[in-house]
Scaffold this motif. Structure first.
Motif, PDB file in Angstrom:
ATOM      1  N   ASN A 268      59.090  89.980 -24.643  1.00  0.00           N
ATOM      2  CA  ASN A 268      60.236  89.067 -24.619  1.00  0.00           C
ATOM      3  C   ASN A 268      59.747  87.607 -24.642  1.00  0.00           C
ATOM      4  O   ASN A 268      59.862  86.886 -23.642  1.00  0.00           O
ATOM      5  CB  ASN A 268      61.083  89.331 -23.363  1.00  0.00           C
ATOM      6  CG  ASN A 268      62.439  88.646 -23.421  1.00  0.00           C
ATOM      7  OD1 ASN A 268      62.719  87.863 -24.329  1.00  0.00           O
ATOM      8  ND2 ASN A 268      63.280  88.917 -22.436  1.00  0.00           N
ATOM      9  N   PRO A 269      59.211  87.155 -25.763  1.00  0.00           N
ATOM     10  CA  PRO A 269      58.704  85.770 -25.828  1.00  0.00           C
ATOM     11  C   PRO A 269      59.791  84.727 -25.619  1.00  0.00           C
ATOM     12  O   PRO A 269      59.510  83.633 -25.135  1.00  0.00           O
ATOM     13  CB  PRO A 269      58.085  85.683 -27.228  1.00  0.00           C
ATOM     14  CG  PRO A 269      58.738  86.774 -28.012  1.00  0.00           C
ATOM     15  CD  PRO A 269      59.022  87.870 -27.035  1.00  0.00           C
ATOM     16  N   ASP A 270      61.041  85.056 -25.980  1.00  0.00           N
ATOM     17  CA  ASP A 270      62.131  84.105 -25.769  1.00  0.00           C
ATOM     18  C   ASP A 270      62.266  83.773 -24.290  1.00  0.00           C
ATOM     19  O   ASP A 270      62.473  82.608 -23.915  1.00  0.00           O
ATOM     20  CB  ASP A 270      63.451  84.674 -26.293  1.00  0.00           C
ATOM     21  CG  ASP A 270      63.492  84.753 -27.817  1.00  0.00           C
ATOM     22  OD1 ASP A 270      62.681  84.048 -28.453  1.00  0.00           O
ATOM     23  OD2 ASP A 270      64.316  85.510 -28.348  1.00  0.00           O
ATOM     24  N   ALA A 271      62.152  84.795 -23.447  1.00  0.00           N
ATOM     25  CA  ALA A 271      62.226  84.569 -22.003  1.00  0.00           C
ATOM     26  C   ALA A 271      61.060  83.708 -21.535  1.00  0.00           C
ATOM     27  O   ALA A 271      61.222  82.846 -20.660  1.00  0.00           O
ATOM     28  CB  ALA A 271      62.225  85.911 -21.266  1.00  0.00           C
ATOM     29  N   ALA A 272      59.895  83.918 -22.121  1.00  0.00           N
ATOM     30  CA  ALA A 272      58.717  83.131 -21.752  1.00  0.00           C
ATOM     31  C   ALA A 272      58.937  81.654 -22.080  1.00  0.00           C
ATOM     32  O   ALA A 272      58.625  80.770 -21.270  1.00  0.00           O
ATOM     33  CB  ALA A 272      57.481  83.663 -22.467  1.00  0.00           C
ATOM     34  N   TYR A 273      59.471  81.370 -23.260  1.00  0.00           N
ATOM     35  CA  TYR A 273      59.743  79.978 -23.634  1.00  0.00           C
ATOM     36  C   TYR A 273      60.730  79.341 -22.661  1.00  0.00           C
ATOM     37  O   TYR A 273      60.561  78.181 -22.249  1.00  0.00           O
ATOM     38  CB  TYR A 273      60.295  79.902 -25.053  1.00  0.00           C
ATOM     39  CG  TYR A 273      59.230  79.848 -26.125  1.00  0.00           C
ATOM     40  CD1 TYR A 273      58.511  78.681 -26.371  1.00  0.00           C
ATOM     41  CD2 TYR A 273      58.937  80.966 -26.898  1.00  0.00           C
ATOM     42  CE1 TYR A 273      57.540  78.621 -27.355  1.00  0.00           C
ATOM     43  CE2 TYR A 273      57.959  80.926 -27.888  1.00  0.00           C
ATOM     44  CZ  TYR A 273      57.258  79.751 -28.105  1.00  0.00           C
ATOM     45  OH  TYR A 273      56.284  79.698 -29.072  1.00  0.00           O
ATOM     46  N   GLN A 274      61.762  80.091 -22.301  1.00  0.00           N
ATOM     47  CA  GLN A 274      62.756  79.540 -21.381  1.00  0.00           C
ATOM     48  C   GLN A 274      62.138  79.250 -20.017  1.00  0.00           C
ATOM     49  O   GLN A 274      62.439  78.225 -19.386  1.00  0.00           O
ATOM     50  CB  GLN A 274      63.934  80.513 -21.231  1.00  0.00           C
ATOM     51  CG  GLN A 274      64.800  80.610 -22.471  1.00  0.00           C
ATOM     52  CD  GLN A 274      66.023  81.468 -22.242  1.00  0.00           C
ATOM     53  OE1 GLN A 274      66.904  81.132 -21.448  1.00  0.00           O
ATOM     54  NE2 GLN A 274      66.087  82.595 -22.935  1.00  0.00           N
ATOM     55  N   PHE A 275      61.241  80.120 -19.578  1.00  0.00           N
ATOM     56  CA  PHE A 275      60.612  79.923 -18.266  1.00  0.00           C
ATOM     57  C   PHE A 275      59.664  78.722 -18.294  1.00  0.00           C
ATOM     58  O   PHE A 275      59.669  77.894 -17.379  1.00  0.00           O
ATOM     59  CB  PHE A 275      59.860  81.181 -17.842  1.00  0.00           C
ATOM     60  CG  PHE A 275      59.324  81.108 -16.434  1.00  0.00           C
ATOM     61  CD1 PHE A 275      60.157  81.324 -15.344  1.00  0.00           C
ATOM     62  CD2 PHE A 275      57.988  80.808 -16.195  1.00  0.00           C
ATOM     63  CE1 PHE A 275      59.673  81.247 -14.045  1.00  0.00           C
ATOM     64  CE2 PHE A 275      57.494  80.728 -14.901  1.00  0.00           C
ATOM     65  CZ  PHE A 275      58.340  80.947 -13.823  1.00  0.00           C
ATOM     66  N   ILE A 276      58.844  78.625 -19.336  1.00  0.00           N
ATOM     67  CA  ILE A 276      57.925  77.487 -19.439  1.00  0.00           C
ATOM     68  C   ILE A 276      58.709  76.181 -19.423  1.00  0.00           C
ATOM     69  O   ILE A 276      58.353  75.224 -18.712  1.00  0.00           O
ATOM     70  CB  ILE A 276      57.082  77.578 -20.732  1.00  0.00           C
ATOM     71  CG1 ILE A 276      56.129  78.769 -20.682  1.00  0.00           C
ATOM     72  CG2 ILE A 276      56.281  76.286 -20.932  1.00  0.00           C
ATOM     73  CD1 ILE A 276      55.424  79.040 -22.001  1.00  0.00           C
ATOM     74  N   ASP A 277      59.794  76.125 -20.180  1.00  0.00           N
ATOM     75  CA  ASP A 277      60.581  74.897 -20.251  1.00  0.00           C
ATOM     76  C   ASP A 277      61.251  74.596 -18.918  1.00  0.00           C
ATOM     77  O   ASP A 277      61.367  73.425 -18.520  1.00  0.00           O
ATOM     78  CB  ASP A 277      61.622  75.003 -21.366  1.00  0.00           C
ATOM     79  CG  ASP A 277      62.011  73.646 -21.927  1.00  0.00           C
ATOM     80  OD1 ASP A 277      61.116  72.784 -22.067  1.00  0.00           O
ATOM     81  OD2 ASP A 277      63.208  73.435 -22.211  1.00  0.00           O
ATOM     82  N   TYR A 278      61.678  75.628 -18.228  1.00  0.00           N
ATOM     83  CA  TYR A 278      62.284  75.459 -16.904  1.00  0.00           C
ATOM     84  C   TYR A 278      61.268  74.878 -15.923  1.00  0.00           C
ATOM     85  O   TYR A 278      61.557  73.922 -15.187  1.00  0.00           O
ATOM     86  CB  TYR A 278      62.801  76.816 -16.421  1.00  0.00           C
ATOM     87  CG  TYR A 278      63.500  76.796 -15.082  1.00  0.00           C
ATOM     88  CD1 TYR A 278      64.809  76.343 -14.970  1.00  0.00           C
ATOM     89  CD2 TYR A 278      62.861  77.259 -13.937  1.00  0.00           C
ATOM     90  CE1 TYR A 278      65.467  76.335 -13.747  1.00  0.00           C
ATOM     91  CE2 TYR A 278      63.503  77.262 -12.706  1.00  0.00           C
ATOM     92  CZ  TYR A 278      64.806  76.789 -12.616  1.00  0.00           C
ATOM     93  OH  TYR A 278      65.440  76.790 -11.395  1.00  0.00           O
ATOM     94  N   ILE A 279      60.051  75.405 -15.936  1.00  0.00           N
ATOM     95  CA  ILE A 279      58.994  74.931 -15.047  1.00  0.00           C
ATOM     96  C   ILE A 279      58.588  73.492 -15.386  1.00  0.00           C
ATOM     97  O   ILE A 279      58.174  72.725 -14.515  1.00  0.00           O
ATOM     98  CB  ILE A 279      57.767  75.869 -15.128  1.00  0.00           C
ATOM     99  CG1 ILE A 279      58.107  77.255 -14.586  1.00  0.00           C
ATOM    100  CG2 ILE A 279      56.572  75.295 -14.376  1.00  0.00           C
ATOM    101  CD1 ILE A 279      58.572  77.262 -13.150  1.00  0.00           C
ATOM    102  N   LEU A 280      58.716  73.103 -16.645  1.00  0.00           N
ATOM    103  CA  LEU A 280      58.350  71.756 -17.068  1.00  0.00           C
ATOM    104  C   LEU A 280      59.383  70.698 -16.661  1.00  0.00           C
ATOM    105  O   LEU A 280      59.112  69.499 -16.771  1.00  0.00           O
ATOM    106  CB  LEU A 280      58.154  71.698 -18.580  1.00  0.00           C
ATOM    107  CG  LEU A 280      56.826  72.243 -19.111  1.00  0.00           C
ATOM    108  CD1 LEU A 280      56.827  72.266 -20.636  1.00  0.00           C
ATOM    109  CD2 LEU A 280      55.651  71.410 -18.597  1.00  0.00           C
ATOM    110  N   ARG A 281      60.551  71.108 -16.204  1.00  0.00           N
ATOM    111  CA  ARG A 281      61.508  70.116 -15.708  1.00  0.00           C
ATOM    112  C   ARG A 281      60.852  69.387 -14.531  1.00  0.00           C
ATOM    113  O   ARG A 281      60.347  70.036 -13.602  1.00  0.00           O
ATOM    114  CB  ARG A 281      62.794  70.784 -15.233  1.00  0.00           C
ATOM    115  CG  ARG A 281      63.632  71.392 -16.324  1.00  0.00           C
ATOM    116  CD  ARG A 281      64.889  71.994 -15.724  1.00  0.00           C
ATOM    117  NE  ARG A 281      65.625  72.786 -16.689  1.00  0.00           N
ATOM    118  CZ  ARG A 281      66.682  73.527 -16.385  1.00  0.00           C
ATOM    119  NH1 ARG A 281      67.123  73.569 -15.130  1.00  0.00           N
ATOM    120  NH2 ARG A 281      67.292  74.235 -17.316  1.00  0.00           N
TER     121      ARG A 281
END
Length: 351
Positions: A268-281
Motif C-alpha cells: 500500500n504505497p499510497d498509505a506510505a506517502y500519506q504517512f510520510i507527508d503527515y509526519i513532515l507537518r
C-alpha cells in the motif's frame, strides 16, 4: 503474524461499528510500518488513523540487519514503510529493494532540513526522507570528574578508572579509538583497526559499563561519571540534570541519520506517502522529536519544539561546522571482521 482469527475478526468488526457510530473516517486500508520499537508517539499514530482512516500495523525489528533479511526474503514486499539506519539503507537501495519517491506527492517535502539530505546512502535524495539524526556524544558529571573532558582521548585518563560507561556498538567505540589515532571511522585498513584495538585495551581499566539501553540512568545515578551515549540518551540525561556537561569530541564526531523509505513492492504505497507527508507537518514533526529525543530533521519544526528541549533536539552550530565530522558508513567485509575481533577482545578485557 498473530493468528487469533475469530477473536480478531469479532474485535475488528466491533471497532469498525464503533468508529462508524462516532463519525470516524471511513476505512482507508492499512499501513504496515516496520521499524524499531517506540519510534512514534501513539497519539501521532492515532491522529493519522483518525484523519485518514488508514490503520497502522506497527511491526518491530531489533537490528537493521534483521530488517534487511526480512525485506530480502519478501523481495521488497510485505511492508509499506520502513524506518532504518543510513548504512543499511545504502544496501537496500543497491539491492533494488526500495522504490524511487515521487516527491510531488509530498506537500510538506520542503520542510526537510537540507543539512540531512544528499548523504552517502542516498546522494540524490531519490529514495528517502530523513527521520531523526544523532551523534556519538560524551556526557560527564563535572562534580564527579576532576578534570575537563574535551575529546575521546581524555577518557583514557587514569583518574577515570572504573567510572566510564559506553554504548554497546563496535563501530562507534572502535571508531572512537580510530579517531584518537587520527584515522577515519570508515577506514578499511585492517592494520589501522588492529592498532585501534590495542589502543582500546588501554582504555579497558576505565570502563565500568558497556550497555545500549538506558545508559543515561547510570550517569544520573552516579554509577558512572562519564559516558559515550546516543543522542536520545543525552537528551534524557540533560533534561534530568542540566548541570551535566555535553562534549562534541575534538577529534571529530561521528553521526548517523535514520530515514524512511518505501519498499519496492510495498502493498500500500499510497498509505506510505500519506504517512510520510503527515509526519513532515511541522507540528507533527515537533511532537515526534520531543518523543524520540533525536535531532529534528524538519527545519520548520525546530521553532515548535518546547523551549526546554530545543537545544538538545536541534543541531548545534559547532557540530554543523566541525571539519572532522563523519558519517559511519559501510566498509569492506575484511574490515568488519577485524572490527568484530577487536571488539570481542576489548569486551573480554573489560570483564
Amino acid at each position: 503474524m498473530m493468528k487469533r482469527r475469530i477473536g480478531l475478526l469479532l474485535c475488528g468488526l466491533l471497532l469498525a461499528l464503533l468508529a462508524a457510530g462516532c463519525g470516524g473516517k471511513e476505512d482507508g486500508g492499512q499501513l504496515v510500518l516496520y521499524t524499531w520499537e517506540a519510534m512514534f508517539p501513539q497519539e501521532v499514530l492515532d491522529g493519522f488513523t483518525q484523519e485518514t482512516g488508514i490503520a497502522v500495523s506497527y511491526a518491530n525489528f531489533d537490528y537493521d540487519e534483521t530488517m534487511l533479511a526480512k525485506l530480502e526474503a519478501a523481495e521488497g514486499g510485505d511492508y509499506d514503510l520502513v524506518v532504518a539506519d543510513d548504512y543499511i539503507i545504502e544496501t537496500v537501495i543497491a539491492e533494488d529493494l526500495a522504490q524511487e519517491l515521487d516527491t510531488a506527492r509530498l506537500e510538506n517535502y520542503g520542510s526537510i532540513n537540507p543539512a540531512y539530505q544528499g548523504q552517502f546512502f542516498d546522494p540524490e535524495d531519490q529514495y528517502t526522507v530523513p527521520y531523526g539524526a544523532g551523534v556519538q556524544t560524551i556526557v560527564y558529571n563535572p562534580q564527579a570528574v576532576g578534570r575537563e573532558i574535551a575529546g575521546y582521548g581524555d577518557l583514557w585518563d587514569e583518574s577515570l578508572k572504573d567510572s566510564v560507561g559506553i554504548i554497546d556498538s563496535a563501530r562507534v567505540i572502535n571508531g572512537m579509538a580510530l579517531k584518537v589515532l587520527g584515522e577515519s571511522y570508515n577506514t578499511s585498513d585492517p592494520a589501522a583497526i588492529e592498532q585501534a584495538g590495542e589502543k582500546l585495551l588501554e582504555l579497558a581499566p576505565n570502563i565500568r559499563l558497556i550497555k545500549d539501553d538506558n545508559l543515561q540512568d547510570d550517569l544520573l545515578s552516579g554509577e558512572v561519571s562519564a559516558a559515550v551515549m546516543y543522542t536520545s540518551q543525552v537528551t534524557m540525561a540533560m533534561l534530568a540534570n542540566p548541570e551535566l556537561k555535553v562534549v562534541y569530541p575534538q577529534e571529530g564526531i561521528g553521526f548517523g541519520i535514520m530515514a524512511q523509505f518505501i519498499p519496492k513492492n510495498a502493498p500500500n504505497p499510497d498509505a506510505a506517502y500519506q504517512f510520510i507527508d503527515y509526519i513532515l507537518r511541522p507540528e507533527v514533526s515537533a511532537q515526534c522529536y520531543e518523543f524520540l529525543g533525536y535531532y529534528c530533521t524538519n527545519k520548520d519544526a525546530d521553532s515548535l519544539i518546547a523551549e526546554e528541549m530545543r537545544g538538545y533536539l536541534t543541531m548545534p552550530e559547532s557540530f554543523a561546522q566541525d571539519p572532522g565530522r563523519e558519517m559511519i558508513g559501510n566498509i569492506t567485509a575484511e574490515a568488519l571482521e577485524t572490527h568484530q575481533k577487536v571488539w570481542t577482545e576489548f569486551k573480554s578485557a573489560c570483564g
